[in-house]
Design a protein around this motif. Structure first.
Motif, PDB file in Angstrom:
ATOM      1  N   PHE A  55      38.833 -10.360  60.714  1.00  0.00           N
ATOM      2  CA  PHE A  55      38.440  -9.348  61.698  1.00  0.00           C
ATOM      3  C   PHE A  55      38.360  -7.943  61.076  1.00  0.00           C
ATOM      4  CE2 PHE A  55      40.798 -12.763  63.914  1.00  0.00           C
ATOM      5  CZ  PHE A  55      39.708 -13.353  64.521  1.00  0.00           C
ATOM      6  N   VAL A  56      37.684  -7.900  59.965  1.00  0.00           N
ATOM      7  CA  VAL A  56      37.523  -6.646  59.230  1.00  0.00           C
ATOM      8  C   VAL A  56      36.655  -5.680  60.039  1.00  0.00           C
ATOM      9  CG1 VAL A  56      36.561  -5.614  57.131  1.00  0.00           C
ATOM     10  CG2 VAL A  56      37.860  -7.756  57.010  1.00  0.00           C
ATOM     11  N   GLY A  57      37.114  -4.447  60.150  1.00  0.00           N
ATOM     12  CA  GLY A  57      36.391  -3.418  60.890  1.00  0.00           C
ATOM     13  C   GLY A  57      36.792  -3.307  62.350  1.00  0.00           C
ATOM     14  N   ALA A  58      37.533  -4.304  62.854  1.00  0.00           N
ATOM     15  CA  ALA A  58      37.936  -4.281  64.262  1.00  0.00           C
ATOM     16  C   ALA A  58      39.124  -3.353  64.468  1.00  0.00           C
ATOM     17  CB  ALA A  58      38.290  -5.684  64.740  1.00  0.00           C
ATOM     18  N   GLU A  59      39.262  -2.846  65.695  1.00  0.00           N
ATOM     19  CA  GLU A  59      40.431  -2.067  66.092  1.00  0.00           C
ATOM     20  C   GLU A  59      41.008  -2.662  67.372  1.00  0.00           C
ATOM     21  OE1 GLU A  59      39.510   2.088  66.342  1.00  0.00           O
ATOM     22  OE2 GLU A  59      39.428   2.316  64.156  1.00  0.00           O
ATOM     23  N   VAL A  60      42.352  -2.605  67.481  1.00  0.00           N
ATOM     24  CA  VAL A  60      43.026  -3.303  68.567  1.00  0.00           C
ATOM     25  C   VAL A  60      44.418  -2.714  68.719  1.00  0.00           C
ATOM     26  CG1 VAL A  60      44.031  -5.087  67.056  1.00  0.00           C
ATOM     27  CG2 VAL A  60      43.449  -5.662  69.440  1.00  0.00           C
ATOM     28  N   ASN A  61      45.061  -2.966  69.858  1.00  0.00           N
ATOM     29  CA  ASN A  61      46.466  -2.604  70.022  1.00  0.00           C
ATOM     30  C   ASN A  61      47.218  -3.792  70.596  1.00  0.00           C
ATOM     31  OD1 ASN A  61      48.847  -1.465  71.846  1.00  0.00           O
ATOM     32  ND2 ASN A  61      48.505  -0.041  70.149  1.00  0.00           N
ATOM     33  N   ALA A  62      48.288  -4.194  69.926  1.00  0.00           N
ATOM     34  CA  ALA A  62      49.044  -5.380  70.335  1.00  0.00           C
ATOM     35  C   ALA A  62      49.764  -5.165  71.655  1.00  0.00           C
ATOM     36  CB  ALA A  62      50.047  -5.758  69.240  1.00  0.00           C
ATOM     37  N   CYS A  63      50.320  -3.976  71.871  1.00  0.00           N
ATOM     38  CA  CYS A  63      51.044  -3.710  73.114  1.00  0.00           C
ATOM     39  C   CYS A  63      50.097  -3.733  74.317  1.00  0.00           C
ATOM     40  CB  CYS A  63      51.774  -2.375  73.030  1.00  0.00           C
ATOM     41  SG  CYS A  63      52.775  -1.996  74.480  1.00  0.00           S
TER      42      CYS A  63
END
Length: 641
Positions: A55-63
């Motif tokens: 998932f290169v280039g992706a942004e996310v937040n686990a919380c």
């Protein structure tokens, strides 16, 4: 049974085949279950990192994915956490809305203390809701958490503080064990003194069972800081991070004395755990799921905290033991009172229950009608214990196999895809993402039913470690160098003709008796089948004639009246009958207990050093150091050690 080990009732073969045909497409589809701030440029980039990145280039937040999206999606009033603490006589029900509030408040406190995206925070906590708040608050800010098992020795905690270089430490004043209070704060103070890295601040959760003095200038009172943030209306929002950024560092003991910091990247972990909750564990959103582990271990990270919450489940947080809090009926009480549909625990916990209550008398009176599945992992599940659990529970008992490094199961019986035929002694088949092979010493695949080293063809799937913390070269040497193109699990075993995996022990648990390579796990299966044996361990000890000879340690079930020496002779005869004279099994020792880590793994390496008369030290992870002296005495009585 087909050659792939599947039956008509399972979708496993179709799903595994779909993964193998196009791994990138498979995981891109699984990634749709996650909320992304930015989609990936590439599902997998083989040129990124040590062996490639997901998932290169992706942004996310686990919380956000574990908490906020469920509040927004209609689960605000659903229980996120059911806290059950028999050691303090406390229970709590925490909804998703309440969890969001507590995590956002704590994250604001951490932010005010200087914690930013990419900073490290060490947690030194017991099994209390605040431990989960701390992990999720770090994830909310994009900080990297590193949980150290509460009560860990100061020297070991110091090594982890020095390696991770945290800006902040979150700790409790104490932990509660059956019959005693363990003061954490003196251990933390000593660790901070020993470490060359000094955290800027320590946030201390004061527990009424043992409050601690706070060091002026460094220590902050957890409750007071959160109350001030609440009064001031301070809340922290979720900070997007790169999918390839670390979510946490989890340390395992290294052979060099320097701990190995297993890195877990964020995006791949969220995808793999979410996929596993439904497809592997067969759990639906909204159901109650109980993993009876500790947040100090990988199992606690994956299946107390992130997995259930990502999937919108209710997770059970248990501060107690399988026996002794108050008795061997504790598991059945919690299942009945919480309505858990599944329990995930270690075989050693089940053996402890079986030893104290072999006929499950203490299960009577508890309503287990909603309970569907028992999952076992953490060590090899001996067939006798699995059969006992099947008999008393009347539900599927699913052994599965994975490691701290992989973060989620390598091999399992995929309940959500339709259960495959159970073969006692096997965690069943490889999960999608894992191309499991058994290799000889030269790195060549061996025929079915042939013992060798279990390895996984690269790349590893999402969720597995991309490297060790600031130790890329050590990562290569430890896991990738022995068999180019493969990840070396350092576990030994074989694949049968149906593709079922058999994990017989660590590669150093394969002993060489007069030129014959024998599995100690196979001998343990035989010993465990004896009706008087509650649990056992077999090690190879030095032998001047044969090189190594097996030695079995057995713990007898409660209430066994027959003399131990009679049972020991029966065990020797049983191994000779089942495995043959080639095993050269002549020594069985009855002991009161086996030495284990807090996670339940038997300390076979230390036992071997004692038996061979080599220098040994008490491992930092041991549950009760006195047991090693008992082992030493038992060996000395037989002229060993």
């Amino acid at each position: 049974m087909t050659s792939s080990g599947t039956t008509a009732g399972s979708r496993y073969a179709e799903v595994y085949g779909r993964w193998k045909a196009d791994p990138a497409a498979f995981w891109a589809e699984a990634a749709r279950a996650i909320d992304w701030s930015r989609p990936a440029d590439r599902t997998f980039d083989p040129e990124a990192g040590v062996y490639g990145h997901w998932f290169v280039g992706a942004e996310v937040n686990a919380c956000h994915n574990a908490v906020d999206r469920h509040v927004a999606g209609g689960r605000a009033d659903q229980a996120a956490i059911l806290y059950d603490s028999p050691v303090t006589g406390t229970t709590r029900r925490i909804t998703y809305a309440e969890l969001q509030e507590e995590v956002a408040l704590l994250a604001a406190v951490l932010r005010d203390l200087g914690v930013e995206r990419g900073d490290r925070v060490v947690l030194y906590m017991p099994m209390v809701p605040e431990a989960l708040y701390g992990m999720l608050a770090c994830a909310r800010l994009g900080a990297v958490h590193s949980v150290v098992f509460g009560g860990f020795a100061a020297k070991e905690l110091a090594a982890r503080i020095e390696d991770a270089a945290p800006k902040l430490v979150l700790a409790a004043s104490c932990g509660i064990e059956p019959g005693r209070v363990v003061a954490y704060k003196p251990l933390l103070d000593e660790a901070c003194r020993l470490s060359n890295h000094k955290p800027q601040a320590c946030l201390i959760l004061q527990r009424p069972q043992g409050e601690a003095a706070l060091a002026e200038g460094r220590d902050r009172d957890w409750a007071a800081e959160v109350a001030a943030a609440r009064e001031a209306g301070r809340r922290a929002d979720c900070v997007p991070v790169a999918a390839t950024d670390p979510l946490y560092i989890l340390y395992t003991s290294g052979t060099t004395g320097k701990p190995k910091g297993v890195v877990r990247d964020t995006g791949g972990y969220l995808v793999a755990l979410t996929w596993s909750m439904l497809n592997l564990y067969g759990i639906q959103p909204g159901e109650v799921y109980w993993c009876a582990s500790d947040v100090g271990w990988v199992v606690g990270h994956s299946y107390i905290v992130y997995g259930p919450l990502l999937h919108g489940c209710t997770t059970v947080l248990y501060e107690g033991k399988p026996v002794g809090t108050p008795d061997a009926g504790a598991f059945w009480r919690v299942i009945a009172e919480t309505g858990a549909v599944a329990l995930f625990t270690a075989p050693t916990a089940l053996r402890a229950v079986k030893k104290e209550d072999p006929e499950a008398v203490l299960m009577r009176g508890h309503d287990l009608s909603r309970f569907r599945t028992l999952f076992l992992a953490g060590e090899r599940a001996d067939p006798d214990t699995v059969a006992w659990a099947e008999r008393i529970l009347g539900v599927p008992v699913i052994d599965h196999w994975w490691q701290t490094e992989t973060g989620w199961p390598i091999a399992a019986n995929p309940v959500g895809l339709g259960i495959l035929p159970v073969k006692h002694g096997s965690p069943t088949v490889a999960m999608p993402g894992y191309d499991v092979q058994v290799l000889d010493e030269g790195g060549k695949p061996v025929p079915a039913d042939t013992m060798g080293t279990i390895a996984i063809r690269l790349p590893l799937p999402p969720g597995c470690l991309p490297t060790l913390w600031r130790q890329d070269e050590r990562f290569r040497e430890s896991y990738l160098a022995a068999f180019p193109g493969y990840y070396n699990t350092s576990d030994a075993g074989f694949l049968d003709r149906d593709g079922y995996v058999y994990v017989m022990g660590r590669t150093d648990d394969i002993i060489n008796v007069a030129g014959h390579r024998l599995s100690t796990g196979g001998m343990e299966e035989v010993l465990a089948s004896h009706p008087a044996v509650a649990e056992c361990a077999v090690i190879g000890i030095r032998d001047s004639l044969k090189g190594e000879a097996p030695c079995g340690f057995v713990v007898l079930k409660s209430g066994v009246a027959r003399p131990p020496d009679v049972i020991e002779r029966e065990l020797v005869a049983l191994v000779r009958e089942r495995i043959g004279p080639v095993a050269a099994f002549r020594l069985a020792l009855t002991v009161g207990r086996l030495p284990k880590t807090r996670s339940g793994k038997i300390l076979r390496g230390t036992m071997k050093k004692i038996a061979d008369g080599e220098p040994w030290t008490t491992p930092a992870t041991i549950d009760d150091p006195a047991i090693l002296e008992e082992i030493s005495a038992a060996l000395h009585a037989r002229g060993l050690g």
